[in-house]
Design an enzyme around this catalytic site. Structure first.
Site, short mmCIF file in Angstrom:
data_model
loop_
_atom_site.label_atom_id
_atom_site.label_comp_id
_atom_site.label_asym_id
_atom_site.label_seq_id
_atom_site.Cartn_x
_atom_site.Cartn_y
_atom_site.Cartn_z
N GLU A 328 0.84 -1.26 -0.05
CA GLU A 328 0.02 -0.04 0.06
C GLU A 328 0.78 1.42 0.19
O GLU A 328 1.66 1.31 0.87
CB GLU A 328 -0.94 0.12 1.20
CG GLU A 328 -2.04 -1.25 1.29
CD GLU A 328 -2.91 -0.96 2.43
OE1 GLU A 328 -4.07 -1.35 2.23
OE2 GLU A 328 -2.54 -0.33 3.38
N CYS A 329 0.66 2.24 -1.04
CA CYS A 329 1.34 3.43 -1.10
C CYS A 329 2.87 3.34 -1.03
O CYS A 329 3.59 3.22 -1.92
CB CYS A 329 0.61 4.47 0.04
SG CYS A 329 0.80 6.31 -0.17
N GLY A 330 3.33 3.38 0.11
CA GLY A 330 4.91 3.37 0.32
C GLY A 330 5.26 1.97 0.18
O GLY A 330 6.35 1.89 -0.46
N LEU A 332 3.66 0.22 -2.28
CA LEU A 332 3.68 0.31 -3.65
C LEU A 332 5.07 0.71 -4.28
O LEU A 332 5.44 -0.04 -5.28
CB LEU A 332 2.38 0.83 -4.13
CG LEU A 332 2.30 1.09 -5.79
CD1 LEU A 332 2.16 -0.10 -6.54
CD2 LEU A 332 1.31 2.19 -5.98
N SER A 429 -0.97 -0.83 -4.66
CA SER A 429 -1.97 0.24 -4.72
C SER A 429 -1.61 1.50 -3.82
O SER A 429 -1.00 1.28 -2.92
CB SER A 429 -3.58 -0.29 -4.45
OG SER A 429 -4.37 0.98 -4.37
#
Length: 453
Positions: A328-330, A332, A429
């Site tokens: 997730e985010c970082g 990703l 994501s």
């Protein structure tokens, strides 16, 4: 019925000192021998790091739009079970949330659901009688909201605080802090930096507690919290399982530490042994059946991440065995080919997804989103829905061959986009998903990991 002394520390807006008051009050209460359960309204990951430092307990997020009322009540009661008092920090202004026309996602909504008295923090600098107009608005805008008092911050003196109390007609001033730039917490992006020990020494937190003891009426605060009514016992309080279903390794260090605690708690309660590891400092991931890479600040530690070749090789070996990897985010960003920092330097990342990330000096996305999956994955069948939040300062260019598994709908303007980059059993994501919005996702992820036990 559950009797839990509690209150919400809300604000008229962001930047009025809610977190500072929470930290100081939490430590002041702990000095009296009380165990404090702490919560943060909204999808924030930064303020909870301060609450954790102050309370020495895990801080839980409470987000009405993402989680829903039942999950809010369950999370609150479970996390407050052994506490003497629960403190809940609001988000933005008291009535601000997912929509300018409804209470959804606001601190006021959480206070109403938890029947928790509210202390409203006000920037009272340069103010006197106007505080009475603010009081009138707070008491009449949503009359059923249990507003119990004001915290008048940035006051010039004790006399100024007393003057504000004299101007009020119904609400008490239960405290207020003067400006102390020398004790201000460091800021980054839209809020505070994380409360890492080297950035915020313990003495700084203790200094705010000293000021709370001097400037606040703590006995009155305890009385207000103790008068909160009993809550109906939440029905969905899951007990710890008797056996381990699988092991999931999750990244936890300076670069990766943004997780909804409720997500981790759900995994544990469903039989997962969670094993932390550091992509910066460790040479290999622990023995595990699945991998969870949360958000954080990989851009601040891009050199260290790129130079840890042993860890990169270990995760590659894990991926080659076809085990589930969720980022997730970082997380990703770490899964992608490379990361270009603000100085224009490019750092190699894992390269498990064909993406190229560029950091920007301006915000690229912020806000609630609803996800509908477009193809089957370890999260569930096509058509699986869940809710989450985006907050990023980077852009990504992905190879056109990658599967985009998510259809995103922004909460604020209903704008649609595609995202959720999947390659085999690797899924990344920018969305910080909250599994209370669809608990089956947690179970599906576990079942995919169980296959490798």
């Amino acid at each position: 019925m559950a009797q839990i002394p509690r209150l919400v520390v809300a604000g008229l807006s962001s930047g009025v000192g809610k977190t500072t008051c929470m930290v100081g009050l939490t430590i002041a209460l702990r000095r009296r021998g009380l165990k404090v359960a702490s919560f943060k309204c909204g999808p924030d990951y930064l303020d909870p790091s301060y609450h954790h430092r102050a309370s020495q307990q895990t801080c839980h997020n409470l987000d009405g739009w993402i989680m829903g009322q039942d999950a809010i009540l369950e999370t609150f009661q479970r996390a407050s079970r052994d506490a003497d008092i629960a403190l809940i920090e609001g988000v933005m202004g008291l009535f601000d949330g997912a929509s300018p026309r409804s209470p959804a996602g606001s601190s006021a909504e959480i206070a109403r659901w938890l029947q928790a008295p509210v202390l409203v923090t006000v920037d009272a600098s340069g103010m006197a009688r106007t505080i009475a107009a603010i009081e009138s608005g707070l008491l009449h805008f949503e009359p059923d909201l249990p507003v119990a008092g004001l915290i008048t911050n940035f006051v010039g003196s004790q006399s100024h605080k007393n003057l504000l109390q004299e101007a009020l007609r119904q609400l008490p001033v239960i405290g207020g802090l003067p400006k102390r730039p020398d004790l201000a917490f460091p800021e980054r992006h839209l809020g505070l930096s994380t409360a890492r020990e080297q950035a915020v020494p313990q003495a700084q937190l203790e200094a705010w507690a000293d000021m709370v003891e001097e400037w606040f009426d703590i006995e009155q605060i305890l009385e207000i919290a103790g008068n909160a009514p009993s809550l109906p016992t939440a029905s969905d309080v899951m007990e710890q399982p008797s056996s381990t279903r699988c092991r999931i390794a999750y990244a936890w260090d300076e670069a990766f530490h943004f997780y909804y605690e409720d997500n981790l708690a759900r995994l544990r309660r469903l039989g997962v042994e969670l094993v932390p590891f550091s992509p910066i400092h460790d040479s290999r991931i622990p023995d595990a059946d699945g991998l969870y890479l949360g958000g954080g600040y990989p851009e601040l530690f891009a050199t260290e991440l790129a130079n840890n070749s042993a860890m990169l090789a270990s995760i590659h070996s894990f991926a080659e065995r076809g085990k589930p990897i969720y980022g997730e985010c970082g997380g990703l960003i770490y899964l992608c080919e490379s990361l270009q920092d603000l100085d224009g330097k490019t750092h190699s990342m894992l390269g498990l997804l064909p993406g190229y990330v560029t950091m920007k000096d301006k915000l690229q996305a912020l806000g609630y989103v609803e996800v509908e999956t477009q193809d089957p994955s370890f999260l569930g069948d096509a058509g699986t829905r869940f809710r989450g939040h985006q907050f990023r300062y980077s852009t990504i260019v992905m190879d056109g061959s990658i599967t985009e598994s998510y259809k995103l709908r922004k909460r604020r303007n209903q704008e649609l986009s595609r995202e959720g980059f999947r390659k085999g059993q690797i899924l990344g994501s920018y969305v910080h998903a909250h599994w209370a919005s669809n608990p089956q996702i947690c179970e599906n992820f576990i079942q995919a990991c169980e296959a490798f036990r």
